[in-house]
Design a protein around this motif. Structure first.
Motif: not given
Length: 319
Positions: A21-44, A213-218
């Motif tokens: 299911l991890n391979f679906l992550s790029p298709y589920m993160m909407g307008a957020l960037g990958p670093i944003d999505f990974i951060t959200l996911r692992f906070i949960v 480092l301006d790596m977040y999109t949000y």
């Protein structure tokens, strides 16, 4: 087969399904960037891990401080870093490249193991090595041809991330199995909780550096309930199933199966991952992609069987 063995195989297959299911992550993160999505996911995931520690932490713990730290670092390596590599490969190269490289993992383990300690002849590994190489070429051919006329950078980035995912998985699986062998009495839920807390802490610690480092999109987005709620729901779902569920199932399986068998079962993830990725891209696989994946899976199966036979016979082959 014993009941424990059957349960171990079932748990390993579920783990590969959930990890795919991890391979679906790029298709589920909407307008957020990958670093944003990974951060959200692992906070949960980290929050769920804390709940698991509250439930499974024994009064008289069987874990040393070193084991606790090791579990946390394994969570960082096998989840936060690994999933970052998967997302990077899919975003740069599509649905096939990362699963193709991951499916070659058992062949890589067989070759590396035989280089360290010769338990079988190189001629017996010639077929799986050839199948793995040909499979990788076939699976990557369409993508490579598609980028040759444009920018090769994205393809090379996808391959680099895929290789990173393979190396990360190898280190995680070997170290995790060795640690669990030393502490067989540890509950899979406790070990999983420690992993998730480690992964969660790592992304929290990374936030200040990522912002600098301006790596977040949000910070650059106009966030509102309509574009954030679906992403939050996706991150939470993946945290529950692909991170916590997959880790728990794999730890459960690792306590009941030999590494040779678990190494073969990880190839099942390739099938799920390719299927999920192609569904997300809304297309069928090409003939070469099918041929490549079949070749890789066949090579992985033969490599595991050859090494398992060599280990059972206990014969060291002279150079």
């Amino acid at each position: 087969m014993s009941r424990s063995y059957v349960l171990g195989v079932a748990a390993a297959v579920f783990a590969t399904f959930s990890w795919a299911l991890n391979f679906l992550s790029p298709y589920m993160m909407g307008a957020l960037g990958p670093i944003d999505f990974i951060t959200l996911r692992f906070i949960v995931s980290g929050g769920i891990g804390l709940v698991m520690l509250r439930i499974y932490w024994p009064g008289d713990t069987v874990l040393s401080r070193r084991s606790i730290l090791s579990a946390g670092l394994l969570g960082v390596l096998g989840y936060a870093v690994y999933i970052g590599c998967i997302m990077g490969s899919v975003l740069n190269g599509g649905a096939i490249i990362a699963p193709a490289f991951l499916s070659a993992t058992p062949v890589i383990i067989a070759v590396a193991g035989n280089m360290i300690e010769r338990t079988t002849t190189w001629s017996s590994l010639a077929v799986p090595i050839m199948l793995a190489v040909c499979g990788l070429v076939a699976a990557n051919y369409g993508t490579l041809v598609g980028v040759l006329d444009n920018d090769l950078t994205s393809y090379l980035a996808a391959v680099s991330y895929a290789v990173g995912a393979v190396l990360t998985w190898l280190m995680f699986s070997i170290l995790n199995q060795k640690m669990l062998a030393k502490i067989p009495r540890v509950h899979a839920g406790l070990w999983t909780g420690l992993m998730m807390v480690g992964a969660g802490l790592s992304v929290v610690v990374f936030v200040p550096f990522g912002l600098v480092l301006d790596m977040y999109t949000y910070p650059h987005l106009d966030l509102h309930l309509g574009n954030t709620l679906p992403v939050l729901a996706a991150a939470a779902a993946l945290a529950c199933v692909a991170s916590v569920g997959g880790a728990w199932a794999w730890n459960f399986a690792s306590q009941r199966l030999p590494m040779a068998l678990s190494g073969q079962l990880i190839s099942v993830e390739t099938i799920f991952a390719v299927a999920f990725g192609l569904i997300a891209e809304q297309r069928l696989p090409t003939g070469l992609e099918v041929l490549g994946i079949v070749g890789l899976l066949a090579g992985a199966s033969i490599a595991v069987r050859v090494m398992a036979q060599g280990n059972r016979e206990g014969v060291k082959v002279q150079a």
